[in-house]
Write a protein that holds these residues in place. Sequence first.
Motif, mmCIF file in Angstrom:
data_model
loop_
_atom_site.group_PDB
_atom_site.id
_atom_site.type_symbol
_atom_site.label_atom_id
_atom_site.label_comp_id
_atom_site.label_asym_id
_atom_site.label_seq_id
_atom_site.Cartn_x
_atom_site.Cartn_y
_atom_site.Cartn_z
ATOM 1 N N PHE A 159 65.904 82.680 28.355
ATOM 2 C CA PHE A 159 65.198 82.118 29.505
ATOM 3 C C PHE A 159 63.961 82.925 29.895
ATOM 4 O O PHE A 159 63.483 82.830 31.015
ATOM 5 C CB PHE A 159 66.160 82.022 30.702
ATOM 6 C CG PHE A 159 67.412 81.261 30.379
ATOM 7 C CD1 PHE A 159 67.391 79.871 30.290
ATOM 8 C CD2 PHE A 159 68.613 81.914 30.125
ATOM 9 C CE1 PHE A 159 68.529 79.151 29.964
ATOM 10 C CE2 PHE A 159 69.761 81.204 29.793
ATOM 11 C CZ PHE A 159 69.719 79.824 29.713
ATOM 12 N N LEU A 160 63.482 83.748 28.969
ATOM 13 C CA LEU A 160 62.371 84.627 29.345
ATOM 14 C C LEU A 160 61.093 83.838 29.632
ATOM 15 O O LEU A 160 60.835 82.793 29.049
ATOM 16 C CB LEU A 160 62.112 85.687 28.281
ATOM 17 C CG LEU A 160 61.537 85.339 26.916
ATOM 18 C CD1 LEU A 160 60.036 85.148 26.951
ATOM 19 C CD2 LEU A 160 61.868 86.462 25.958
ATOM 20 N N GLU A 196 56.903 83.988 29.716
ATOM 21 C CA GLU A 196 55.770 84.764 29.232
ATOM 22 C C GLU A 196 55.165 85.499 30.427
ATOM 23 O O GLU A 196 55.153 84.990 31.541
ATOM 24 C CB GLU A 196 54.744 83.841 28.568
ATOM 25 C CG GLU A 196 55.263 83.312 27.257
ATOM 26 C CD GLU A 196 54.266 82.447 26.509
ATOM 27 O OE1 GLU A 196 53.066 82.534 26.782
ATOM 28 O OE2 GLU A 196 54.715 81.688 25.639
ATOM 29 N N LYS A 229 69.748 75.288 28.342
ATOM 30 C CA LYS A 229 68.338 75.639 28.174
ATOM 31 C C LYS A 229 67.414 74.458 28.491
ATOM 32 O O LYS A 229 66.472 74.577 29.276
ATOM 33 C CB LYS A 229 68.121 76.125 26.737
ATOM 34 C CG LYS A 229 66.701 76.301 26.333
ATOM 35 C CD LYS A 229 66.068 77.469 27.034
ATOM 36 C CE LYS A 229 64.576 77.437 26.851
ATOM 37 N NZ LYS A 229 63.985 78.743 26.908
ATOM 38 N N ASN A 253 64.733 74.037 31.781
ATOM 39 C CA ASN A 253 63.294 73.776 31.672
ATOM 40 C C ASN A 253 62.929 72.402 32.245
ATOM 41 O O ASN A 253 61.861 72.235 32.836
ATOM 42 C CB ASN A 253 62.830 73.908 30.222
ATOM 43 C CG ASN A 253 62.512 75.357 29.865
ATOM 44 O OD1 ASN A 253 62.680 76.253 30.701
ATOM 45 N ND2 ASN A 253 62.068 75.598 28.656
ATOM 46 N N ARG A 256 54.159 75.299 43.371
ATOM 47 C CA ARG A 256 52.720 75.479 43.480
ATOM 48 C C ARG A 256 52.015 74.289 42.839
ATOM 49 O O ARG A 256 52.080 74.085 41.636
ATOM 50 C CB ARG A 256 52.301 76.789 42.822
ATOM 51 C CG ARG A 256 51.361 77.601 43.687
ATOM 52 C CD ARG A 256 51.016 78.928 43.085
ATOM 53 N NE ARG A 256 50.907 78.859 41.652
ATOM 54 C CZ ARG A 256 51.812 79.310 40.801
ATOM 55 N NH1 ARG A 256 52.907 79.886 41.220
ATOM 56 N NH2 ARG A 256 51.625 79.203 39.505
ATOM 57 N N CYS A 259 56.449 75.679 25.989
ATOM 58 C CA CYS A 259 57.861 75.366 26.261
ATOM 59 C C CYS A 259 58.070 74.107 27.088
ATOM 60 O O CYS A 259 58.582 73.111 26.589
ATOM 61 C CB CYS A 259 58.534 76.548 26.936
ATOM 62 S SG CYS A 259 58.424 78.040 25.948
ATOM 63 N N PHE A 314 47.499 79.157 29.681
ATOM 64 C CA PHE A 314 48.306 78.173 30.430
ATOM 65 C C PHE A 314 48.874 78.770 31.707
ATOM 66 O O PHE A 314 49.304 78.042 32.594
ATOM 67 C CB PHE A 314 49.420 77.598 29.551
ATOM 68 C CG PHE A 314 50.670 78.422 29.453
ATOM 69 C CD1 PHE A 314 50.705 79.578 28.695
ATOM 70 C CD2 PHE A 314 51.817 78.040 30.121
ATOM 71 C CE1 PHE A 314 51.856 80.342 28.608
ATOM 72 C CE2 PHE A 314 52.980 78.797 30.041
ATOM 73 C CZ PHE A 314 52.996 79.951 29.283
ATOM 74 N N LYS A 315 48.845 80.105 31.795
ATOM 75 C CA LYS A 315 49.229 80.798 33.023
ATOM 76 C C LYS A 315 48.703 82.222 32.947
ATOM 77 O O LYS A 315 48.305 82.676 31.872
ATOM 78 C CB LYS A 315 50.748 80.765 33.217
ATOM 79 C CG LYS A 315 51.546 81.599 32.218
ATOM 80 C CD LYS A 315 53.009 81.497 32.592
ATOM 81 C CE LYS A 315 53.824 82.665 32.196
ATOM 82 N NZ LYS A 315 55.221 82.526 32.564
#
Length: 446
Positions: free
Chosen positions: A160-161, A163, A215, A219, A262, A271, A333-334
């Motif tokens: 579940f990490l 980035e 999983k 997500n 947000r 992902c 993307f972030k």
Amino acid sequence: MALKITVIGTGYLGATHAAAMAELGFEVLGLDVVPEKIEMLGRGEVPMYEPGLTELLRRHVAGIEGSSGRLRFTTSYEEAGEFGDVHFICVNTPQKHGEYACDMSHVDAAFDALAPHLTRPALVVGKSTVPVGSAVRLAARLAALAPAGAEAELAWNPEFLREGFAVQDTLHPDRIVVGVASERAERLLREVYAKPVGAGSPFIVMDYPTAELVKTAANSFLATKISFINAMAEVCEAADGDVVKLAEAIGHDERIGRKFLRAGVGFGGGCLPKDIRAFMARAGELGADQALTFLREVDSINMRRRGHMVELTRDAVGGSFLGKRVAVLGATFKPDSDDVRDSPALNVAGQIHLQGGQVTVYDPKGMENARRVFPTLDYADSALEAARGADAVLHLTEWREFRELDPAALGAVVSERRILDGRNALDPELWREAGWTYRALGRPQA
Ligand code: UGA
């Protein structure tokens, strides 16, 4: 004797997992089929930007001065098979070209390459995100191909990490989920994760399909939460409401929670987008497609945000991009990542460029990757350079550096003091006080 661990696939997930396993005290062998990656990792260099990962790696890679020497890398499956008691499969599962389904070719190839070298009892642990039902199929394949037969067992242990927080999430996971078919597999995984479990991480044991589903469900929930608030942003815009205030107010309800509310240009990355699509495709195969039709809506709300950002900008510059200069702050993307996969920021930049705008992009870490994907855009070495002469400045990835920009300094180089905040992360007052027209998604125009 202490368990020996291999990690197959050394992308974000695998490289971090390998380094974390060494940090936990195990002897680790990382494997990848790309020799350049292995050479880099062997020198203690990380092929991507991930805060803290280089330091963690260098603490353990053999041959680096002062390291524990517990971490080595190879391209040989034979060596991995001989070395490991527990083999983690961390290869990527992208979206198939031209369809929603998940491309399992890397996972299948990893199992097919590893299994013939499993000559003694071993536990193979899948970490990749896969369609539910894959583990049952792979367990049978493993038993058939491995010389150790049924002694080569499978477990599924989704990851579940996030980035940008990969090291922290791997060393201190908020939960450890294991899908197992035997007590032996559970025992081995308890041994692997003894330290984080000792430090309080919940260890949740279940069957294969549930572990695989945890999983994709997680997500899907996160994607739904983001699209929910972005749908509220659309309504706010129509009704002159303020989505930021709305999110703050509903977030105080503990059942709702403030995180992942947000509003902005939406979710991207390697992902969330592909996982919800693969989940829909798999549910269809299982005859449960109705259960997930809402994810289609989640996806389209999300994709609509990008188009909307382009429209807002076009309106702001007078109805056409022809002859207009647009500065785009952010390509990844972030923030805290150099990953530009399915990045809303680059997507918006690309659309504006295609509509005739002259787009200049700046990102603190994502420039190299962005250039590769969109070589036709212009790139600048700083936010200030990107903004020079701009008719509009777009804030599309909320790097700290952008939040800390001085509106007066930026105002001195632009052609028009016009900023559009696609992440609702800048302080509108600050920018307006400095003479800027500040516009954001889902907020009233002051
Ligand atoms: C996501 C999950 O958060 C991880 O738990 C999961 O392990 C990982 O996918 C994976 O499957 O490997 P990640 O892709 O790193 O992690 O990114 P997130 O932090 O989830 O952000 C995804 C996107 O949503 C970003 O583009 C971000 O800007 C956007 N986002 C996030 C919003 O638009 N609004 C929010 O409130 C939060």
